[in-house]
Design an enzyme around this catalytic site. Sequence first.
Site, PDB file in Angstrom:
ATOM      1  CB  ALA A   1       4.985  -2.095  24.108  1.00  0.00           C
TER       2      ALA A   1
ATOM      3  CE1 TYR B   1      -3.247  11.013  24.602  1.00  0.00           C
ATOM      4  CE2 TYR B   1      -5.332  10.144  23.826  1.00  0.00           C
ATOM      5  CZ  TYR B   1      -4.189  10.014  24.594  1.00  0.00           C
ATOM      6  OH  TYR B   1      -3.998   8.877  25.340  1.00  0.00           O
TER       7      TYR B   1
ATOM      8  NE  ARG C   1      -6.409   7.742  28.167  1.00  0.00           N
ATOM      9  CZ  ARG C   1      -7.217   7.075  28.977  1.00  0.00           C
ATOM     10  NH1 ARG C   1      -7.248   7.368  30.259  1.00  0.00           N
ATOM     11  NH2 ARG C   1      -8.015   6.114  28.523  1.00  0.00           N
TER      12      ARG C   1
ATOM     13  CD  GLN D   1      -3.921   1.701  26.311  1.00  0.00           C
ATOM     14  OE1 GLN D   1      -5.077   1.826  25.894  1.00  0.00           O
ATOM     15  NE2 GLN D   1      -3.031   2.658  26.196  1.00  0.00           N
TER      16      GLN D   1
ATOM     17  CE1 TYR E   1       4.934   4.601  26.016  1.00  0.00           C
ATOM     18  CE2 TYR E   1       4.441   6.932  26.231  1.00  0.00           C
ATOM     19  CZ  TYR E   1       4.050   5.615  26.322  1.00  0.00           C
ATOM     20  OH  TYR E   1       2.766   5.321  26.699  1.00  0.00           O
TER      21      TYR E   1
ATOM     22  CB  SER F   1      -0.068  -4.139  32.709  1.00  0.00           C
ATOM     23  OG  SER F   1       0.603  -3.842  33.913  1.00  0.00           O
TER      24      SER F   1
ATOM     25  CG  HIS G   1       5.905   2.815  16.040  1.00  0.00           C
ATOM     26  ND1 HIS G   1       5.154   3.800  15.414  1.00  0.00           N
ATOM     27  CD2 HIS G   1       6.439   2.063  15.049  1.00  0.00           C
ATOM     28  CE1 HIS G   1       5.247   3.651  14.112  1.00  0.00           C
ATOM     29  NE2 HIS G   1       6.021   2.608  13.861  1.00  0.00           N
TER      30      HIS G   1
END
Length: 268
Positions: A125, A71, A67, A167, A93, A235, A95
């Site tokens: 979230a 990024y 990842r 996470q 999506y 989750s 903030h």
Amino acid sequence: MEKPGSLACVGLGMTLGAHLTPRAQAHIGQADVVFVAASDPLVELWVQQMHPDVRSLQPLYGEDKPRTDTYREMVEALLAEVRAGKRVCGAFYGHPGVFAQAPHRAIAQARREGYEAVMEPGISAEDCLYADLGIDPGETGCQHFEASQLMFYHRRIDTSAWLVVWQPGVAGDRGFRRAATGPAHRQLLVDLLVRDYPLDHECLLYEAATLPIHPPRIERLPLGSLAAARLTAQSTLVLPPGRKLERNEALLARLAELDEAEGLAGGP
């Protein structure tokens, strides 16, 4: 003097169409090009209705691709258009500054290169979690840790506060490559948490609603069942306080002396 070209990273919020602020919407509408990173294809389609040139950042993700590489490529995609003198908007999506490395890095790099760069907040979230679970972080306090970071480093957990573990579905991923880790990795997280909580401590698995027609996921389970639970990338694990707040009698006595000297009274 700032150069031509600018960058605005804005938050789309968590629920489609419900959380976009007027300032974020204005940045999208006024941009020359809009890049979008969203958790649902429907969100991308919604953003495409606001602007004629919307480009998805999702194809930059890849199976077994770190990842960190994704990024970095996101940052370069944004900055390439800024350097070309365009007004660029990155729409993310939730903030754009919460669990989002690319917006922070892109804004920092743009500013280093002399371009105007701003971040507009969105409903995250975490905001949805407080509302959906009825948690006031000011009541007993609230600690937040990313699951893998909690595992990789020595951190102090205050069990008199709420504990939010982000996470857990990728708990123990050391290479930032996996979309999910398995029960064995999650069991290591459980083994860590049971140093402070009993195995039967009731926890919650939470996922914010991304579509207005869907309710949030709120599932209760004992801590000992976490390794076998169904976890997704969205989750979040939430542990209620395991003990009551303990009064700091020595400090309260000193405060009482100060209040008495000032002619005040009251307090816990």
